[in-house]
Design a protein around this motif. Structure first.
Motif, PDB file in Angstrom:
ATOM      1  N   LEU A  65     -10.697   0.399  11.238  1.00 15.70           N
ATOM      2  CA  LEU A  65     -10.575   0.783  10.264  1.00 15.70           C
ATOM      3  C   LEU A  65     -11.754   0.817   9.141  1.00 15.70           C
ATOM      4  N   LEU A  66     -12.636   0.482   9.532  1.00 19.33           N
ATOM      5  CA  LEU A  66     -13.789   0.107   8.461  1.00 19.33           C
ATOM      6  C   LEU A  66     -15.177   1.231   9.198  1.00 19.33           C
ATOM      7  N   HIS A  67     -15.146   1.755  10.356  1.00 19.89           N
ATOM      8  CA  HIS A  67     -15.833   2.975  10.272  1.00 19.89           C
ATOM      9  C   HIS A  67     -15.560   4.272  10.843  1.00 19.89           C
ATOM     10  N   ILE A  68     -13.926   4.257  11.369  1.00 22.28           N
ATOM     11  CA  ILE A  68     -13.290   5.482  11.569  1.00 22.28           C
ATOM     12  C   ILE A  68     -12.695   5.711  11.004  1.00 22.28           C
ATOM     13  N   SER A  69     -12.842   7.625  10.520  1.00 20.66           N
ATOM     14  CA  SER A  69     -11.534   8.392  10.254  1.00 20.66           C
ATOM     15  C   SER A  69     -10.102   8.190  10.526  1.00 20.66           C
ATOM     16  N   VAL A  70      -9.217   8.156   9.737  1.00 16.47           N
ATOM     17  CA  VAL A  70      -7.887   8.038  10.969  1.00 16.47           C
ATOM     18  C   VAL A  70      -6.986   8.639  11.451  1.00 16.47           C
ATOM     19  N   LEU A  71      -7.916   9.838  11.620  1.00 14.91           N
ATOM     20  CA  LEU A  71      -8.115  11.526  12.673  1.00 14.91           C
ATOM     21  C   LEU A  71      -8.416   9.833  14.184  1.00 14.91           C
ATOM     22  N   GLY A  72     -10.146   9.630  13.532  1.00 10.85           N
ATOM     23  CA  GLY A  72     -10.564   9.104  15.074  1.00 10.85           C
ATOM     24  C   GLY A  72      -9.509   8.092  15.186  1.00 10.85           C
ATOM     25  N   GLY A 100      10.656  10.471   0.465  1.00 13.57           N
ATOM     26  CA  GLY A 100      11.361  10.936   1.026  1.00 13.57           C
ATOM     27  C   GLY A 100      10.923  11.733   1.933  1.00 13.57           C
ATOM     28  N   VAL A 101      10.098  12.035   2.616  1.00 14.81           N
ATOM     29  CA  VAL A 101       9.320  12.771   3.047  1.00 14.81           C
ATOM     30  C   VAL A 101       8.498  12.077   4.204  1.00 14.81           C
ATOM     31  N   LYS A 102       8.068  10.663   3.271  1.00 11.37           N
ATOM     32  CA  LYS A 102       7.945   9.081   3.914  1.00 11.37           C
ATOM     33  C   LYS A 102       8.468   9.200   4.704  1.00 11.37           C
ATOM     34  N   MET A 103      10.069   8.338   4.451  1.00 13.51           N
ATOM     35  CA  MET A 103      10.760   8.569   5.271  1.00 13.51           C
ATOM     36  C   MET A 103      11.339   8.665   6.383  1.00 13.51           C
ATOM     37  N   LEU A 104      10.989  10.295   6.670  1.00 14.04           N
ATOM     38  CA  LEU A 104      11.720  11.322   7.213  1.00 14.04           C
ATOM     39  C   LEU A 104      10.458  11.438   8.255  1.00 14.04           C
ATOM     40  N   SER A 105       9.029  11.452   7.698  1.00 13.41           N
ATOM     41  CA  SER A 105       8.109  11.388   8.636  1.00 13.41           C
ATOM     42  C   SER A 105       8.663  10.238   9.637  1.00 13.41           C
ATOM     43  N   LEU A 106       8.962   9.126   9.404  1.00 11.88           N
ATOM     44  CA  LEU A 106       8.910   7.746  10.127  1.00 11.88           C
ATOM     45  C   LEU A 106       9.660   8.051  11.128  1.00 11.88           C
ATOM     46  N   VAL A 107      11.312   8.692  10.400  1.00 14.11           N
ATOM     47  CA  VAL A 107      12.317   8.869  11.764  1.00 14.11           C
ATOM     48  C   VAL A 107      11.373   9.908  12.802  1.00 14.11           C
ATOM     49  N   GLY A 108      11.230  11.345  12.358  1.00 15.63           N
ATOM     50  CA  GLY A 108      10.294  11.837  13.221  1.00 15.63           C
ATOM     51  C   GLY A 108       9.195  10.952  14.368  1.00 15.63           C
ATOM     52  N   GLY A 116      -5.634   6.125  -1.104  1.00 16.07           N
ATOM     53  CA  GLY A 116      -4.312   6.861  -1.143  1.00 16.07           C
ATOM     54  C   GLY A 116      -3.893   6.200  -2.760  1.00 16.07           C
ATOM     55  N   PRO A 117      -2.916   6.792  -3.027  1.00 18.95           N
ATOM     56  CA  PRO A 117      -2.554   6.105  -4.845  1.00 18.95           C
ATOM     57  C   PRO A 117      -1.479   4.404  -4.511  1.00 18.95           C
ATOM     58  N   VAL A 118      -1.211   4.516  -3.232  1.00 13.78           N
ATOM     59  CA  VAL A 118      -0.574   3.548  -3.060  1.00 13.78           C
ATOM     60  C   VAL A 118      -1.394   2.022  -2.376  1.00 13.78           C
ATOM     61  N   SER A 119      -1.711   1.072  -3.679  1.00 13.39           N
ATOM     62  CA  SER A 119      -2.319   0.383  -3.317  1.00 13.39           C
ATOM     63  C   SER A 119      -1.839  -1.039  -2.997  1.00 13.39           C
ATOM     64  N   GLY A 120      -0.093  -1.416  -3.724  1.00 15.68           N
ATOM     65  CA  GLY A 120      -0.197  -2.634  -3.606  1.00 15.68           C
ATOM     66  C   GLY A 120       1.170  -3.411  -1.971  1.00 15.68           C
ATOM     67  N   ARG A 130       0.430   4.885   2.883  1.00 19.43           N
ATOM     68  CA  ARG A 130      -0.393   4.898   1.471  1.00 19.43           C
ATOM     69  C   ARG A 130      -0.652   6.423   0.990  1.00 19.43           C
ATOM     70  N   SER A 131      -0.094   6.760   1.603  1.00 18.04           N
ATOM     71  CA  SER A 131      -0.532   8.798   1.589  1.00 18.04           C
ATOM     72  C   SER A 131       0.295   8.974   0.258  1.00 18.04           C
ATOM     73  N   PRO A 132       0.371  10.041  -0.495  1.00 20.42           N
ATOM     74  CA  PRO A 132       0.314  10.611  -1.470  1.00 20.42           C
ATOM     75  C   PRO A 132       2.094  11.168  -1.631  1.00 20.42           C
TER      76      PRO A 132
END
Length: 370
Positions: free
Chosen positions: A148-155, A238-246, A8-12, A232-234
């Motif tokens: 984290l090392l071996h499978i996808s986020v869905l996994g 605001g969407v991230k915050m609302l997603s956390l709330v949901g 994702g675009p956020v790494s710091g 870390r997603s793009p």
């Protein structure tokens, strides 16, 4: 590393995560005493609801104070997608990453034994091998790291669900020798039975359980990992915050519903408790992220950031050094002459001794991490 879909675009570092970690540390390294002492200036007797939330629930149920440990594990998970992405971007091999994982697990385990397992007494008869928050973190971190090392986020999400569902099925349906299945009482439950077999005389003597509960520990850390992937997603802040709330509200609802069949019990780290505590953790993360990273109100969080950037020191130091005694050498005399302000002054002095040490480390960019 099989993590191509995790980039994702956020790494710091995200300031709100450090601040939330520090907020959690604040309560266990002296903040609770300061808060209660200040409340004592306003009311003579603590209201019943405050007494409830400033202490642990004996068995079924959940208080604000019960959130401290799950929140700590959750925040560890939130940070993991960032740290693993940093290692991947630095070109570290999987083998090298595994060496760091093993090193961290071992250090956390040893620190946990020093904090609560009587390691420093060097007496085998009093040793507690698995009895501390840091060891719970180590267990959850190990499982989450491998995923984290071996499978996808869905996994990773599916494994989290499998751990919580599997733990619930085992605890409710597997019979306890001599008692039968479905018994979840302080002295009789499957998690306790397994601990008695494996840990034997090296149990901590409480109603907390650890071996089977590690499935729940991993679930809590992985719930944090999911939140970390979101941050870390793009998506927009605001969407991230609302997603956390949901997600937080959803976990609270599911946790409450599941609690009717597998009660919310922190002592055994029940799956319903993982969701209930995870819901509050997600909402707190949404609050801190919204205020600090979305709105941009940052100055208020600095005292918490100082604690959060050296969380291991903040956690371990009060277990090794009596800061209350040190604080009293500075203000005990004055405290005798200020009446009812004396206790808040003593509590604040004890906390500030530790905080000023951490502030010095922060200014010198000395951060102790494992």
């Amino acid at each position: 590393m099989n993590a191509s879909d995790q980039a994702g675009p956020v790494s710091g570092r995200i300031m709100s995560v450090d601040a939330l970690r520090g907020f959690d540390m604040f309560w266990i390294c002296g903040g609770r005493d300061v808060f209660l002492a200040l409340v004592g200036l306003i009311v003579r007797d603590q209201p019943g609801w405050l007494k409830f939330h400033m202490g642990h629930v004996e068995w079924v149920g959940f208080s604000a104070w019960d959130l401290i440990m799950p929140l700590f594990l959750f925040i560890v998970g939130v940070s993991m997608p960032f740290s693993f992405a940093k290692r991947r971007d630095a070109g570290q091999s999987t083998g090298r990453v595994y060496l760091k994982i093993v090193r961290r697990v071992l250090i956390l385990w040893i620190l946990g034994m020093a904090a609560q397992g009587h390691l420093l007494e060097a007496r085998l008869s009093k040793m507690h091998f698995y009895s501390n928050t840091l060891q719970a973190i180590a267990s959850g971190y190990l499982v989450a790291s491998i995923l984290l090392l071996h499978i996808s986020v869905l996994g990773q999400f599916l494994v989290m669900l499998a751990l919580l569902l599997g733990y619930g099925v085992v605890m409710v349906w597997v019979p306890i020798p001599g008692h039968g299945a479905g018994i979840i009482e302080p002295q009789v439950n499957l998690a306790r039975y397994v601990d008695e077999i494996i840990l034997g005389p090296y149990r901590d003597g409480t109603t907390y359980t650890w071996i089977l509960s590690s499935m729940g520990f991993a679930g809590t850390v992985l719930l944090g990992v999911m939140a970390g992937h979101l941050l870390r997603s793009p998506k927009t802040p605001g969407v991230k915050m609302l997603s956390l709330v949901g997600a937080g509200v959803g976990c609270l609802i599911l946790g409450r519903l599941w609690g009717t069949g597998f009660p919310i019990i922190k002592h055994i780290w029940s799956s319903s408790m993982v969701l209930w505590a995870g819901g509050w953790s997600l909402l707190l993360l949404a609050l801190f992220y919204g205020l600090i990273d979305v709105v941009g109100w940052r100055r208020w969080s600095f005292p918490f950031v100082v604690l959060g950037m050296n969380a291991i020191v903040a956690y371990m130091a009060p277990r090794i050094v009596n800061f209350r005694t040190i604080g009293d050498t500075l203000v005990a005399g004055l405290a005798q002459h200020v009446g009812r302000f004396g206790e808040p002054l003593r509590a604040l002095a004890a906390f500030m001794v530790l905080w000023l040490i951490l502030l010095y480390m922060y200014r010198k960019k000395t951060f102790i991490r494992v």
